[in-house]
Design a protein around this motif. Structure first.
Motif, PDB file in Angstrom:
ATOM      1  N   LYS A 114       0.833  -1.210   0.000  1.00  0.00           N
ATOM      2  CA  LYS A 114       0.000   0.000   0.000  1.00  0.00           C
ATOM      3  C   LYS A 114       0.869   1.262   0.000  1.00  0.00           C
ATOM      4  O   LYS A 114       0.497   2.282   0.547  1.00  0.00           O
ATOM      5  CB  LYS A 114      -0.941   0.026   1.211  1.00  0.00           C
ATOM      6  CG  LYS A 114      -1.724  -1.261   1.432  1.00  0.00           C
ATOM      7  CD  LYS A 114      -2.580  -1.615   0.230  1.00  0.00           C
ATOM      8  CE  LYS A 114      -3.365  -2.902   0.481  1.00  0.00           C
ATOM      9  NZ  LYS A 114      -4.137  -3.339  -0.715  1.00  0.00           N
ATOM     10  N   ASP A 115       2.018   1.159  -0.660  1.00  0.00           N
ATOM     11  CA  ASP A 115       2.966   2.273  -0.712  1.00  0.00           C
ATOM     12  C   ASP A 115       2.850   2.943  -2.081  1.00  0.00           C
ATOM     13  O   ASP A 115       3.510   2.533  -3.044  1.00  0.00           O
ATOM     14  CB  ASP A 115       4.385   1.757  -0.463  1.00  0.00           C
ATOM     15  CG  ASP A 115       5.393   2.878  -0.242  1.00  0.00           C
ATOM     16  OD1 ASP A 115       5.126   4.001  -0.700  1.00  0.00           O
ATOM     17  OD2 ASP A 115       6.444   2.617   0.376  1.00  0.00           O
ATOM     18  N   ILE A 116       2.014   3.947  -2.153  1.00  0.00           N
ATOM     19  CA  ILE A 116       1.747   4.608  -3.430  1.00  0.00           C
ATOM     20  C   ILE A 116       2.988   5.313  -3.964  1.00  0.00           C
ATOM     21  O   ILE A 116       3.259   5.293  -5.169  1.00  0.00           O
ATOM     22  CB  ILE A 116       0.583   5.603  -3.273  1.00  0.00           C
ATOM     23  CG1 ILE A 116      -0.711   4.846  -2.968  1.00  0.00           C
ATOM     24  CG2 ILE A 116       0.424   6.456  -4.527  1.00  0.00           C
ATOM     25  CD1 ILE A 116      -1.914   5.749  -2.754  1.00  0.00           C
ATOM     26  N   VAL A 117       3.753   5.913  -3.079  1.00  0.00           N
ATOM     27  CA  VAL A 117       4.950   6.642  -3.513  1.00  0.00           C
ATOM     28  C   VAL A 117       5.963   5.688  -4.132  1.00  0.00           C
ATOM     29  O   VAL A 117       6.492   5.936  -5.224  1.00  0.00           O
ATOM     30  CB  VAL A 117       5.580   7.403  -2.325  1.00  0.00           C
ATOM     31  CG1 VAL A 117       6.909   8.036  -2.753  1.00  0.00           C
ATOM     32  CG2 VAL A 117       4.630   8.474  -1.810  1.00  0.00           C
ATOM     33  N   ALA A 118       6.238   4.591  -3.431  1.00  0.00           N
ATOM     34  CA  ALA A 118       7.197   3.610  -3.952  1.00  0.00           C
ATOM     35  C   ALA A 118       6.697   3.011  -5.256  1.00  0.00           C
ATOM     36  O   ALA A 118       7.473   2.803  -6.207  1.00  0.00           O
ATOM     37  CB  ALA A 118       7.436   2.516  -2.920  1.00  0.00           C
ATOM     38  N   SER A 119       5.395   2.749  -5.326  1.00  0.00           N
ATOM     39  CA  SER A 119       4.817   2.182  -6.543  1.00  0.00           C
ATOM     40  C   SER A 119       5.000   3.130  -7.719  1.00  0.00           C
ATOM     41  O   SER A 119       5.415   2.715  -8.811  1.00  0.00           O
ATOM     42  CB  SER A 119       3.329   1.899  -6.327  1.00  0.00           C
ATOM     43  OG  SER A 119       2.734   1.409  -7.504  1.00  0.00           O
ATOM     44  N   MET A 120       4.720   4.413  -7.515  1.00  0.00           N
ATOM     45  CA  MET A 120       4.865   5.387  -8.593  1.00  0.00           C
ATOM     46  C   MET A 120       6.314   5.505  -9.040  1.00  0.00           C
ATOM     47  O   MET A 120       6.606   5.597 -10.247  1.00  0.00           O
ATOM     48  CB  MET A 120       4.334   6.751  -8.143  1.00  0.00           C
ATOM     49  CG  MET A 120       4.307   7.798  -9.238  1.00  0.00           C
ATOM     50  SD  MET A 120       3.258   7.337 -10.641  1.00  0.00           S
ATOM     51  CE  MET A 120       1.617   7.454  -9.879  1.00  0.00           C
ATOM     52  N   GLU A 121       7.227   5.474  -8.101  1.00  0.00           N
ATOM     53  CA  GLU A 121       8.659   5.551  -8.438  1.00  0.00           C
ATOM     54  C   GLU A 121       9.075   4.352  -9.288  1.00  0.00           C
ATOM     55  O   GLU A 121       9.865   4.489 -10.239  1.00  0.00           O
ATOM     56  CB  GLU A 121       9.494   5.623  -7.174  1.00  0.00           C
ATOM     57  CG  GLU A 121       9.366   6.955  -6.426  1.00  0.00           C
ATOM     58  CD  GLU A 121      10.128   6.965  -5.114  1.00  0.00           C
ATOM     59  OE1 GLU A 121      10.576   5.893  -4.679  1.00  0.00           O
ATOM     60  OE2 GLU A 121      10.276   8.065  -4.525  1.00  0.00           O
ATOM     61  N   LEU A 122       8.545   3.181  -8.973  1.00  0.00           N
ATOM     62  CA  LEU A 122       8.886   1.983  -9.738  1.00  0.00           C
ATOM     63  C   LEU A 122       8.278   2.034 -11.143  1.00  0.00           C
ATOM     64  O   LEU A 122       8.917   1.630 -12.122  1.00  0.00           O
ATOM     65  CB  LEU A 122       8.415   0.738  -8.992  1.00  0.00           C
ATOM     66  CG  LEU A 122       9.236   0.393  -7.747  1.00  0.00           C
ATOM     67  CD1 LEU A 122       8.490  -0.568  -6.841  1.00  0.00           C
ATOM     68  CD2 LEU A 122      10.588  -0.199  -8.149  1.00  0.00           C
ATOM     69  N   TYR A 123       7.045   2.534 -11.256  1.00  0.00           N
ATOM     70  CA  TYR A 123       6.448   2.704 -12.587  1.00  0.00           C
ATOM     71  C   TYR A 123       7.252   3.699 -13.415  1.00  0.00           C
ATOM     72  O   TYR A 123       7.484   3.486 -14.620  1.00  0.00           O
ATOM     73  CB  TYR A 123       5.003   3.189 -12.466  1.00  0.00           C
ATOM     74  CG  TYR A 123       4.031   2.170 -11.916  1.00  0.00           C
ATOM     75  CD1 TYR A 123       4.225   0.804 -12.110  1.00  0.00           C
ATOM     76  CD2 TYR A 123       2.904   2.582 -11.207  1.00  0.00           C
ATOM     77  CE1 TYR A 123       3.335  -0.123 -11.609  1.00  0.00           C
ATOM     78  CE2 TYR A 123       1.998   1.654 -10.700  1.00  0.00           C
ATOM     79  CZ  TYR A 123       2.221   0.304 -10.897  1.00  0.00           C
ATOM     80  OH  TYR A 123       1.328  -0.607 -10.404  1.00  0.00           O
ATOM     81  N   GLU A 124       7.667   4.790 -12.787  1.00  0.00           N
ATOM     82  CA  GLU A 124       8.472   5.796 -13.489  1.00  0.00           C
ATOM     83  C   GLU A 124       9.784   5.184 -13.980  1.00  0.00           C
ATOM     84  O   GLU A 124      10.235   5.469 -15.098  1.00  0.00           O
ATOM     85  CB  GLU A 124       8.758   6.985 -12.569  1.00  0.00           C
ATOM     86  CG  GLU A 124       7.540   7.820 -12.216  1.00  0.00           C
ATOM     87  CD  GLU A 124       7.108   8.732 -13.348  1.00  0.00           C
ATOM     88  OE1 GLU A 124       7.730   8.684 -14.423  1.00  0.00           O
ATOM     89  OE2 GLU A 124       6.137   9.495 -13.157  1.00  0.00           O
ATOM     90  N   GLU A 125      10.389   4.364 -13.138  1.00  0.00           N
ATOM     91  CA  GLU A 125      11.649   3.721 -13.525  1.00  0.00           C
ATOM     92  C   GLU A 125      11.424   2.743 -14.678  1.00  0.00           C
ATOM     93  O   GLU A 125      12.248   2.652 -15.599  1.00  0.00           O
ATOM     94  CB  GLU A 125      12.263   2.996 -12.334  1.00  0.00           C
ATOM     95  CG  GLU A 125      13.584   2.303 -12.620  1.00  0.00           C
ATOM     96  CD  GLU A 125      14.684   3.237 -13.081  1.00  0.00           C
ATOM     97  OE1 GLU A 125      15.577   2.778 -13.832  1.00  0.00           O
ATOM     98  OE2 GLU A 125      14.652   4.438 -12.710  1.00  0.00           O
ATOM     99  N   ALA A 126      10.311   2.028 -14.632  1.00  0.00           N
ATOM    100  CA  ALA A 126       9.996   1.099 -15.720  1.00  0.00           C
ATOM    101  C   ALA A 126       9.847   1.845 -17.039  1.00  0.00           C
ATOM    102  O   ALA A 126      10.345   1.408 -18.081  1.00  0.00           O
ATOM    103  CB  ALA A 126       8.721   0.332 -15.395  1.00  0.00           C
ATOM    104  N   ILE A 127       9.167   2.980 -17.000  1.00  0.00           N
ATOM    105  CA  ILE A 127       8.959   3.782 -18.211  1.00  0.00           C
ATOM    106  C   ILE A 127      10.263   4.416 -18.675  1.00  0.00           C
ATOM    107  O   ILE A 127      10.514   4.528 -19.877  1.00  0.00           O
ATOM    108  CB  ILE A 127       7.883   4.852 -17.941  1.00  0.00           C
ATOM    109  CG1 ILE A 127       6.521   4.177 -17.756  1.00  0.00           C
ATOM    110  CG2 ILE A 127       7.834   5.879 -19.062  1.00  0.00           C
ATOM    111  CD1 ILE A 127       5.438   5.085 -17.235  1.00  0.00           C
ATOM    112  N   LYS A 128      11.104   4.807 -17.740  1.00  0.00           N
ATOM    113  CA  LYS A 128      12.404   5.369 -18.106  1.00  0.00           C
ATOM    114  C   LYS A 128      13.233   4.342 -18.873  1.00  0.00           C
ATOM    115  O   LYS A 128      13.918   4.672 -19.840  1.00  0.00           O
ATOM    116  CB  LYS A 128      13.150   5.806 -16.843  1.00  0.00           C
ATOM    117  CG  LYS A 128      14.526   6.383 -17.101  1.00  0.00           C
ATOM    118  CD  LYS A 128      15.208   6.791 -15.794  1.00  0.00           C
ATOM    119  CE  LYS A 128      16.606   7.318 -16.031  1.00  0.00           C
ATOM    120  NZ  LYS A 128      17.283   7.686 -14.749  1.00  0.00           N
TER     121      LYS A 128
END
Length: 348
Positions: free
Chosen positions: A265-279
Protein backbone atom coordinates in the motif's frame (compact mmCIF):
# COMPACT_ATOMS: atom_id res chain seq x y z
CA UNK A 1 -4.93 -7.57 -7.72
CA UNK A 2 -7.25 -6.72 -10.57
CA UNK A 3 -5.86 -7.96 -13.87
CA UNK A 4 -4.93 -4.86 -15.81
CA UNK A 5 -3.86 -6.51 -19.03
CA UNK A 6 -6.93 -7.52 -20.99
CA UNK A 7 -6.48 -10.71 -23.05
CA UNK A 8 -4.96 -9.92 -26.41
CA UNK A 9 -7.41 -12.32 -28.03
CA UNK A 10 -10.23 -9.90 -27.28
CA UNK A 11 -8.87 -7.36 -29.74
CA UNK A 12 -8.11 -9.79 -32.55
CA UNK A 13 -10.92 -8.89 -34.91
CA UNK A 14 -11.39 -8.84 -38.64
CA UNK A 15 -10.98 -5.09 -38.73
CA UNK A 16 -8.91 -3.32 -36.09
CA UNK A 17 -9.34 0.20 -34.83
CA UNK A 18 -8.74 2.57 -37.70
CA UNK A 19 -6.20 5.30 -37.10
CA UNK A 20 -6.13 8.64 -38.92
CA UNK A 21 -5.02 8.09 -42.50
CA UNK A 22 -1.95 10.15 -43.22
CA UNK A 23 0.60 7.72 -44.61
CA UNK A 24 2.32 8.83 -47.78
CA UNK A 25 3.41 6.26 -50.35
CA UNK A 26 6.98 6.42 -49.11
CA UNK A 27 6.13 7.07 -45.48
CA UNK A 28 8.86 5.79 -43.18
CA UNK A 29 6.54 3.51 -41.27
CA UNK A 30 5.87 -0.20 -41.20
CA UNK A 31 3.55 -2.81 -39.74
CA UNK A 32 4.70 -6.36 -39.06
CA UNK A 33 1.78 -8.72 -39.62
CA UNK A 34 1.74 -12.09 -37.84
CA UNK A 35 3.55 -14.63 -39.99
CA UNK A 36 1.51 -17.60 -41.21
CA UNK A 37 2.19 -21.03 -39.75
CA UNK A 38 2.87 -23.43 -42.63
CA UNK A 39 4.25 -26.21 -40.45
CA UNK A 40 2.98 -29.72 -41.27
CA UNK A 41 0.83 -30.02 -38.15
CA UNK A 42 -0.13 -26.33 -37.97
CA UNK A 43 0.94 -26.34 -34.33
CA UNK A 44 3.66 -23.69 -34.40
CA UNK A 45 1.60 -20.51 -34.23
CA UNK A 46 3.24 -19.55 -30.95
CA UNK A 47 6.62 -19.86 -32.65
CA UNK A 48 5.63 -17.84 -35.72
CA UNK A 49 3.99 -15.18 -33.55
CA UNK A 50 7.14 -15.03 -31.45
CA UNK A 51 9.30 -14.59 -34.54
CA UNK A 52 7.02 -11.84 -35.88
CA UNK A 53 7.13 -10.01 -32.56
CA UNK A 54 10.90 -10.34 -32.31
CA UNK A 55 11.27 -8.81 -35.78
CA UNK A 56 8.88 -6.01 -34.80
CA UNK A 57 10.93 -5.26 -31.69
CA UNK A 58 14.13 -5.20 -33.75
CA UNK A 59 12.66 -2.79 -36.30
CA UNK A 60 11.61 -0.45 -33.49
CA UNK A 61 15.33 0.21 -32.97
CA UNK A 62 15.81 1.55 -36.51
CA UNK A 63 16.32 5.30 -36.47
CA UNK A 64 13.65 7.20 -38.37
CA UNK A 65 11.29 4.25 -38.72
CA UNK A 66 7.85 4.20 -37.08
CA UNK A 67 6.54 0.72 -36.30
CA UNK A 68 2.90 -0.09 -35.61
CA UNK A 69 2.27 -1.85 -32.31
CA UNK A 70 1.83 -5.59 -32.00
CA UNK A 71 -1.76 -5.27 -30.80
CA UNK A 72 -2.75 -3.19 -33.82
CA UNK A 73 -0.87 -5.29 -36.37
CA UNK A 74 -1.83 -8.70 -34.99
CA UNK A 75 -5.51 -7.73 -35.11
CA UNK A 76 -5.26 -8.49 -38.84
CA UNK A 77 -4.40 -12.16 -38.40
CA UNK A 78 -6.18 -14.14 -41.15
CA UNK A 79 -7.79 -10.96 -42.44
CA UNK A 80 -9.26 -11.04 -45.94
CA UNK A 81 -8.34 -7.39 -46.43
CA UNK A 82 -5.56 -6.54 -48.84
CA UNK A 83 -2.32 -4.81 -47.91
CA UNK A 84 -3.50 -1.34 -49.08
CA UNK A 85 -6.56 -1.50 -46.81
CA UNK A 86 -4.62 -2.84 -43.84
CA UNK A 87 -1.89 -0.23 -44.24
CA UNK A 88 -4.50 2.53 -44.46
CA UNK A 89 -6.14 1.36 -41.23
CA UNK A 90 -2.77 1.14 -39.47
CA UNK A 91 -1.54 4.40 -40.99
CA UNK A 92 1.69 2.90 -42.32
CA UNK A 93 3.42 3.06 -45.65
CA UNK A 94 4.87 -0.45 -45.63
CA UNK A 95 3.94 -3.92 -44.48
CA UNK A 96 6.13 -6.89 -43.61
CA UNK A 97 4.44 -10.25 -43.93
CA UNK A 98 5.61 -13.80 -44.28
CA UNK A 99 5.33 -17.42 -43.30
CA UNK A 100 7.20 -19.98 -41.24
CA UNK A 101 7.49 -23.70 -41.88
CA UNK A 102 9.11 -25.52 -38.97
CA UNK A 103 9.72 -29.23 -39.34
CA UNK A 104 11.88 -30.99 -36.77
CA UNK A 105 15.33 -29.35 -36.91
CA UNK A 106 14.72 -27.37 -40.10
CA UNK A 107 13.02 -24.02 -40.56
CA UNK A 108 11.98 -22.17 -43.69
CA UNK A 109 11.04 -18.52 -43.34
CA UNK A 110 9.63 -16.44 -46.15
CA UNK A 111 9.50 -12.69 -45.63
CA UNK A 112 8.40 -9.92 -47.95
CA UNK A 113 8.36 -6.15 -47.64
CA UNK A 114 5.45 -4.49 -49.44
CA UNK A 115 4.90 -0.85 -50.33
CA UNK A 116 1.35 -0.09 -49.30
CA UNK A 117 0.46 2.57 -51.86
CA UNK A 118 1.29 0.44 -54.89
CA UNK A 119 0.92 -3.02 -53.28
CA UNK A 120 4.28 -3.84 -54.82
CA UNK A 121 7.07 -5.96 -53.38
CA UNK A 122 10.18 -4.01 -52.44
CA UNK A 123 12.00 -7.04 -51.14
CA UNK A 124 11.36 -10.73 -50.70
CA UNK A 125 13.57 -13.57 -49.55
CA UNK A 126 13.46 -17.16 -48.35
CA UNK A 127 15.57 -18.39 -45.47
CA UNK A 128 16.16 -22.14 -45.25
CA UNK A 129 18.17 -22.95 -42.17
CA UNK A 130 18.88 -25.58 -39.60
CA UNK A 131 17.12 -24.65 -36.39
CA UNK A 132 20.31 -24.30 -34.38
CA UNK A 133 20.50 -20.61 -33.54
CA UNK A 134 17.14 -18.90 -33.97
CA UNK A 135 18.64 -15.59 -32.88
CA UNK A 136 21.18 -15.67 -35.70
CA UNK A 137 18.29 -16.27 -38.10
CA UNK A 138 16.38 -13.32 -36.64
CA UNK A 139 19.50 -11.19 -36.98
CA UNK A 140 19.88 -12.18 -40.62
CA UNK A 141 16.26 -11.46 -41.51
CA UNK A 142 16.07 -8.18 -39.60
CA UNK A 143 19.22 -6.81 -41.20
CA UNK A 144 18.05 -7.84 -44.66
CA UNK A 145 14.86 -5.85 -44.04
CA UNK A 146 16.81 -2.88 -42.69
CA UNK A 147 19.00 -2.87 -45.80
CA UNK A 148 15.91 -2.91 -48.00
CA UNK A 149 14.36 -0.04 -46.01
CA UNK A 150 17.61 1.93 -46.12
CA UNK A 151 17.74 1.62 -49.89
CA UNK A 152 14.12 2.59 -50.43
CA UNK A 153 13.47 5.06 -47.63
CA UNK A 154 16.86 6.20 -46.45
CA UNK A 155 16.21 5.15 -42.85
CA UNK A 156 18.56 3.36 -40.52
CA UNK A 157 21.67 4.37 -42.44
CA UNK A 158 24.49 1.86 -42.31
CA UNK A 159 23.71 0.86 -38.74
CA UNK A 160 23.14 -2.89 -38.43
CA UNK A 161 20.57 -4.36 -36.08
CA UNK A 162 22.23 -6.56 -33.50
CA UNK A 163 20.36 -9.51 -32.01
CA UNK A 164 21.62 -10.73 -28.68
CA UNK A 165 20.92 -14.38 -27.93
CA UNK A 166 18.50 -14.50 -25.01
CA UNK A 167 19.37 -18.14 -24.30
CA UNK A 168 21.50 -20.91 -25.73
CA UNK A 169 18.78 -23.45 -25.01
CA UNK A 170 16.34 -23.73 -27.92
CA UNK A 171 13.88 -25.81 -25.88
CA UNK A 172 13.82 -23.09 -23.21
CA UNK A 173 13.21 -20.45 -25.88
CA UNK A 174 10.32 -22.40 -27.41
CA UNK A 175 8.76 -22.86 -23.97
CA UNK A 176 9.14 -19.13 -23.37
CA UNK A 177 7.39 -18.29 -26.65
CA UNK A 178 4.56 -20.74 -25.97
CA UNK A 179 4.14 -19.48 -22.41
CA UNK A 180 4.18 -15.86 -23.49
CA UNK A 181 1.48 -16.43 -26.12
CA UNK A 182 -0.77 -18.09 -23.53
CA UNK A 183 -0.11 -15.19 -21.17
CA UNK A 184 -1.10 -12.61 -23.80
CA UNK A 185 -4.27 -14.48 -24.77
CA UNK A 186 -5.18 -15.66 -21.22
CA UNK A 187 -6.31 -18.93 -22.79
CA UNK A 188 -4.65 -20.93 -20.01
CA UNK A 189 -2.70 -18.80 -17.55
CA UNK A 190 -1.81 -21.81 -15.41
CA UNK A 191 -0.17 -23.50 -18.39
CA UNK A 192 1.54 -20.22 -19.27
CA UNK A 193 3.12 -20.10 -15.82
CA UNK A 194 4.13 -23.77 -16.06
CA UNK A 195 5.85 -23.24 -19.42
CA UNK A 196 7.62 -20.06 -18.37
CA UNK A 197 8.84 -21.68 -15.15
CA UNK A 198 10.01 -24.71 -17.13
CA UNK A 199 11.98 -22.35 -19.38
CA UNK A 200 13.75 -20.89 -16.34
CA UNK A 201 14.52 -24.39 -15.09
CA UNK A 202 16.08 -25.36 -18.42
CA UNK A 203 18.11 -22.15 -18.43
CA UNK A 204 18.26 -20.44 -15.01
CA UNK A 205 20.04 -17.48 -16.65
CA UNK A 206 17.26 -16.79 -19.17
CA UNK A 207 16.32 -13.27 -18.05
CA UNK A 208 13.38 -12.82 -20.41
CA UNK A 209 11.80 -16.05 -19.20
CA UNK A 210 12.02 -14.78 -15.61
CA UNK A 211 10.55 -11.47 -16.80
CA UNK A 212 7.63 -13.25 -18.47
CA UNK A 213 7.13 -15.43 -15.41
CA UNK A 214 6.95 -12.36 -13.16
CA UNK A 215 4.25 -10.79 -15.35
CA UNK A 216 2.23 -14.02 -15.48
CA UNK A 217 2.49 -14.67 -11.75
CA UNK A 218 1.45 -11.15 -10.76
CA UNK A 219 -1.87 -11.46 -12.60
CA UNK A 220 -2.19 -15.09 -11.57
CA UNK A 221 -3.11 -13.80 -8.12
CA UNK A 222 -6.49 -12.75 -9.58
CA UNK A 223 -6.92 -15.24 -12.40
CA UNK A 224 -5.92 -18.30 -10.37
CA UNK A 225 -7.21 -17.18 -6.99
CA UNK A 226 -8.59 -20.62 -6.08
CA UNK A 227 -5.36 -22.59 -6.47
CA UNK A 228 -4.01 -21.64 -3.01
CA UNK A 229 -0.65 -20.56 -4.46
CA UNK A 230 1.02 -17.34 -3.34
CA UNK A 231 1.44 -15.93 -6.83
CA UNK A 232 2.47 -12.51 -5.56
CA UNK A 233 5.47 -13.92 -3.71
CA UNK A 234 6.42 -15.90 -6.81
CA UNK A 235 6.02 -12.77 -8.96
CA UNK A 236 8.35 -10.83 -6.69
CA UNK A 237 10.91 -13.63 -6.75
CA UNK A 238 10.80 -13.86 -10.54
CA UNK A 239 11.00 -10.08 -11.02
CA UNK A 240 14.02 -9.79 -8.74
CA UNK A 241 15.74 -12.71 -10.46
CA UNK A 242 15.15 -11.12 -13.87
CA UNK A 243 16.71 -7.87 -12.68
CA UNK A 244 19.74 -9.67 -11.29
CA UNK A 245 20.31 -11.23 -14.70
CA UNK A 246 19.51 -8.04 -16.63
CA UNK A 247 19.31 -4.86 -14.54
CA UNK A 248 18.03 -2.85 -17.52
CA UNK A 249 14.71 -4.69 -17.94
CA UNK A 250 11.55 -2.62 -17.71
CA UNK A 251 8.69 -5.04 -17.06
CA UNK A 252 10.06 -6.45 -13.78
CA UNK A 253 10.16 -2.91 -12.41
CA UNK A 254 6.50 -2.47 -13.35
CA UNK A 255 5.65 -5.75 -11.62
CA UNK A 256 7.43 -4.60 -8.48
CA UNK A 257 5.51 -1.34 -8.72
CA UNK A 258 2.21 -3.22 -8.80
CA UNK A 259 3.32 -5.31 -5.82
CA UNK A 260 4.30 -2.19 -3.86
CA UNK A 261 0.86 -0.75 -4.53
CA UNK A 262 -1.11 -3.91 -3.81
CA UNK A 263 0.78 -5.51 -0.93
CA UNK A 264 2.61 -2.68 0.81
CA UNK A 265 0.00 0.00 0.00
CA UNK A 266 2.97 2.27 -0.71
CA UNK A 267 1.75 4.61 -3.43
CA UNK A 268 4.95 6.64 -3.51
CA UNK A 269 7.20 3.61 -3.95
CA UNK A 270 4.82 2.18 -6.54
CA UNK A 271 4.86 5.39 -8.59
CA UNK A 272 8.66 5.55 -8.44
CA UNK A 273 8.89 1.98 -9.74
CA UNK A 274 6.45 2.70 -12.59
CA UNK A 275 8.47 5.80 -13.49
CA UNK A 276 11.65 3.72 -13.53
CA UNK A 277 10.00 1.10 -15.72
CA UNK A 278 8.96 3.78 -18.21
CA UNK A 279 12.40 5.37 -18.11
CA UNK A 280 13.91 2.03 -19.11
CA UNK A 281 11.34 1.45 -21.82
CA UNK A 282 9.23 4.49 -22.76
CA UNK A 283 7.03 2.20 -24.89
CA UNK A 284 6.07 -0.11 -22.03
CA UNK A 285 2.31 0.36 -22.35
CA UNK A 286 1.62 -1.83 -19.34
CA UNK A 287 3.65 0.49 -17.13
CA UNK A 288 1.80 3.51 -18.54
CA UNK A 289 -1.54 1.79 -17.91
CA UNK A 290 -0.71 0.79 -14.34
CA UNK A 291 0.68 4.27 -13.67
CA UNK A 292 -2.59 5.80 -14.89
CA UNK A 293 -4.65 3.48 -12.72
CA UNK A 294 -2.55 4.44 -9.71
CA UNK A 295 -3.01 8.15 -10.45
CA UNK A 296 -6.76 7.60 -10.69
CA UNK A 297 -6.78 5.66 -7.40
CA UNK A 298 -4.87 8.49 -5.72
CA UNK A 299 -7.35 11.06 -7.01
CA UNK A 300 -5.19 12.67 -9.72
CA UNK A 301 -7.57 12.26 -12.64
CA UNK A 302 -5.84 14.68 -15.02
CA UNK A 303 -2.54 12.87 -14.56
CA UNK A 304 -4.32 9.53 -15.00
CA UNK A 305 -5.82 10.61 -18.30
CA UNK A 306 -2.44 11.88 -19.47
CA UNK A 307 -0.89 8.47 -18.71
CA UNK A 308 -3.69 6.66 -20.56
CA UNK A 309 -3.31 9.00 -23.53
CA UNK A 310 0.39 8.21 -23.65
CA UNK A 311 -0.42 4.51 -23.49
CA UNK A 312 -2.82 4.79 -26.42
CA UNK A 313 -0.41 6.97 -28.41
CA UNK A 314 2.01 4.04 -28.28
CA UNK A 315 -0.59 1.33 -28.83
CA UNK A 316 -3.94 2.59 -30.21
CA UNK A 317 -5.31 -0.96 -30.10
CA UNK A 318 -4.86 -1.44 -26.35
CA UNK A 319 -8.48 -2.24 -25.56
CA UNK A 320 -8.19 -2.29 -21.77
CA UNK A 321 -6.67 1.18 -21.76
CA UNK A 322 -9.40 2.49 -24.07
CA UNK A 323 -12.09 1.06 -21.83
CA UNK A 324 -10.63 2.64 -18.68
CA UNK A 325 -10.16 5.93 -20.52
CA UNK A 326 -13.82 5.87 -21.61
CA UNK A 327 -14.90 5.14 -18.04
CA UNK A 328 -12.94 8.14 -16.75
CA UNK A 329 -14.48 10.37 -19.41
CA UNK A 330 -17.94 9.32 -18.22
CA UNK A 331 -16.95 10.14 -14.63
CA UNK A 332 -15.71 13.56 -15.74
CA UNK A 333 -18.96 14.18 -17.61
CA UNK A 334 -20.98 13.27 -14.55
CA UNK A 335 -18.94 15.64 -12.42
CA UNK A 336 -19.28 18.38 -15.04
CA UNK A 337 -23.06 18.32 -15.47
CA UNK A 338 -23.95 16.85 -12.11
CA UNK A 339 -25.83 13.63 -11.48
CA UNK A 340 -29.21 15.26 -12.00
CA UNK A 341 -28.20 16.71 -15.33
CA UNK A 342 -26.63 13.42 -16.37
CA UNK A 343 -29.90 11.58 -15.78
CA UNK A 344 -31.66 14.06 -18.10
CA UNK A 345 -29.28 13.51 -21.01
CA UNK A 346 -31.02 11.92 -24.02
CA UNK A 347 -30.22 8.26 -24.72
CA UNK A 348 -27.62 7.50 -27.36
Amino acid sequence: IVDRLIPEASVVTEVAETEPVAAALNDTSIAVLPFADLSPDKDQQYFTDGLSEELLNLLVRVDGLRVASRTSSFAYRDSTLGVPDISKALNVGHVLEGSVRKDRDRIRITAQLIEAGTDSHLWSENFDRELVDIFAIQDEIANAIVRALAGELNVGGDKAVSVEAATDNLDAYEMYLAGRELYLSRIDLGESIRLLRAATELDPNFARAWEGLAAAEVIGDAWLAKDDIDHLALAEEAANRALVLNPDLSMPMAVLGLLAESIDKDIVASMELYEEAIKRDPKNTTAWLWKGILFDFAGFMDEAIEAFQQCLAIDPGYLNCKQIMAYLCVILLVELVGYAGFELLPPV
